[in-house]
Motif scaffolding. Structure first.
Motif, PDB file in Angstrom:
ATOM      1  N   THR A   1       0.704  -1.148   0.130  1.00 14.46           N
ATOM      2  CA  THR A   1      -0.176   0.155  -0.033  1.00 14.46           C
ATOM      3  C   THR A   1       0.890   1.199   0.007  1.00 14.46           C
ATOM      4  O   THR A   1       0.411   2.251  -0.672  1.00 14.46           O
ATOM      5  N   ASP A   2       2.138   1.076   0.700  1.00 17.33           N
ATOM      6  CA  ASP A   2       3.133   2.309   0.761  1.00 17.33           C
ATOM      7  C   ASP A   2       3.352   2.759  -0.810  1.00 17.33           C
ATOM      8  O   ASP A   2       3.283   3.790  -1.128  1.00 17.33           O
TER       9      ASP A   2
ATOM     10  N   GLY B   1       0.882   4.129  -2.973  1.00 15.56           N
ATOM     11  CA  GLY B   1       0.406   5.675  -2.529  1.00 15.56           C
ATOM     12  C   GLY B   1       1.478   6.306  -3.022  1.00 15.56           C
ATOM     13  O   GLY B   1       1.177   7.480  -3.563  1.00 15.56           O
TER      14      GLY B   1
ATOM     15  N   LEU C   1      -2.985   6.609   1.728  1.00 11.93           N
ATOM     16  CA  LEU C   1      -2.540   5.163   1.601  1.00 11.93           C
ATOM     17  C   LEU C   1      -1.134   5.025   2.225  1.00 11.93           C
ATOM     18  O   LEU C   1      -0.976   4.185   3.190  1.00 11.93           O
TER      19      LEU C   1
END
Length: 294
Positions: free
Chosen positions: A120-121, A124, A291
């Motif tokens: 998710t990092d 994002g 995110l």
């Protein structure tokens, strides 16, 4: 990330957008930032004196990191000053803030051979970068690669690479200070003053002989003093937050919450034009920030 670290970064983002507004509105010269760094250093110097015995006991590796960080800060402020001379705040500021989000994880991965970022990092961070690509555009149908081939974008790239450089260097320096027994605030508060001094070591010769600017007159003392206190204060908060996270990439990414603030400031206070692609890019960037902060 801990709530305390997130809180420090959010306050820092407000201060950061504030001093960039001052820099764009008051003066777009390297001399302005040299004076701002010097005045900010004097304001916060008592924080360094408080822990001076611990600072003098730091190993030589720390001082090399500090000197390299000062050079990166000088390049960053130089790139920012020149970019503001050629471009609007609502374009220069988001790009200068967003590009390090991609650069820093790459530097960390190359340097340490591993990364603690989750899927998710990464998603994002990619959204932040994609959003930043839309910011220079006025109309999607008129898109051309030449939109990114401008003096402002070139100076922004210098500022972004320098930001990535000092972020990684400062994180390593802060960790070294903690290993020597200094707590998070003592390390951050003393380092931010030392870094300003290291920046001036590089910046003063550059201003005087590189750009031929006189250092004798302070450009608008009141605004320069305020900008200097904001510059040092905002980075003090960031340095303290760096000691609270497992990897500096998290801090660099979440700091970009100042991007929508910078765009709004440019539109409302500086009356800069805003296009549909810029608004859409901003929305994508905010989604990426969400995110990263999860």
């Amino acid at each position: 990330m801990t709530p305390a670290a997130i809180g420090l970064i959010l306050v820092s983002a407000l201060l950061h957008a504030g001093w960039n507004l001052i820099g764009k509105r008051t003066a777009q010269t390297v001399r302005f930032y040299a004076w701002a760094m010097g005045l900010g250093m004097l304001i916060f110097s008592p924080l360094l004196l408080r822990v001076w015995p611990e600072v003098t006991a730091l190993p030589s590796a720390f001082w090399w990191l500090l000197l390299a960080s000062g050079l990166c800060q000088t390049l960053y402020l130089t790139g920012l000053a020149k970019a503001y001379r050629h471009g609007n705040l609502n374009i220069v500021y988001p790009l200068a803030r967003a590009l390090p989000v991609l650069i820093v994880p790459a530097v960390v991965l190359i340097t340490y051979g591993q990364s603690q970022l989750q899927a998710t990092d990464l998603i994002g961070m990619c959204l932040i970068i994609l959003g930043s690509l839309a910011l220079p555009l006025v109309c999607w149908r008129e898109w051309h690669w030449r939109d990114y081939r401008t003096p402002a974008i070139a100076w922004v790239l210098l500022a972004a690479c320098a930001t990535a450089g000092y972020s990684v260097l400062d994180s390593a320096a802060i960790q070294l200070m903690k290993q020597q027994g200094m707590d998070a605030f003592a390390a951050g508060s003393s380092f931010v003053v030392l870094q300003a001094a290291a920046c001036l070591i590089w910046m003063l010769p550059l201003v005087r002989w590189g750009f031929g600017e006189s250092l004798r007159v302070v450009p608008d003392f009141g605004w320069t003093l305020l900008a200097g206190s904001f510059i040092i204060g905002t980075y003090l908060l960031i340095l303290v937050s760096m000691s609270m996270v497992s990897e500096v990439s998290y801090v660099v990414a979440l700091r970009q919450v100042s991007i929508p603030l910078g765009v709004l400031i440019g539109v409302i206070w500086l009356r800069e034009p805003v296009s549909l692609p810029r608004l859409q890019g901003l929305v994508v960037m905010v989604a990426g920030l969400f995110l990263v902060s999860l």
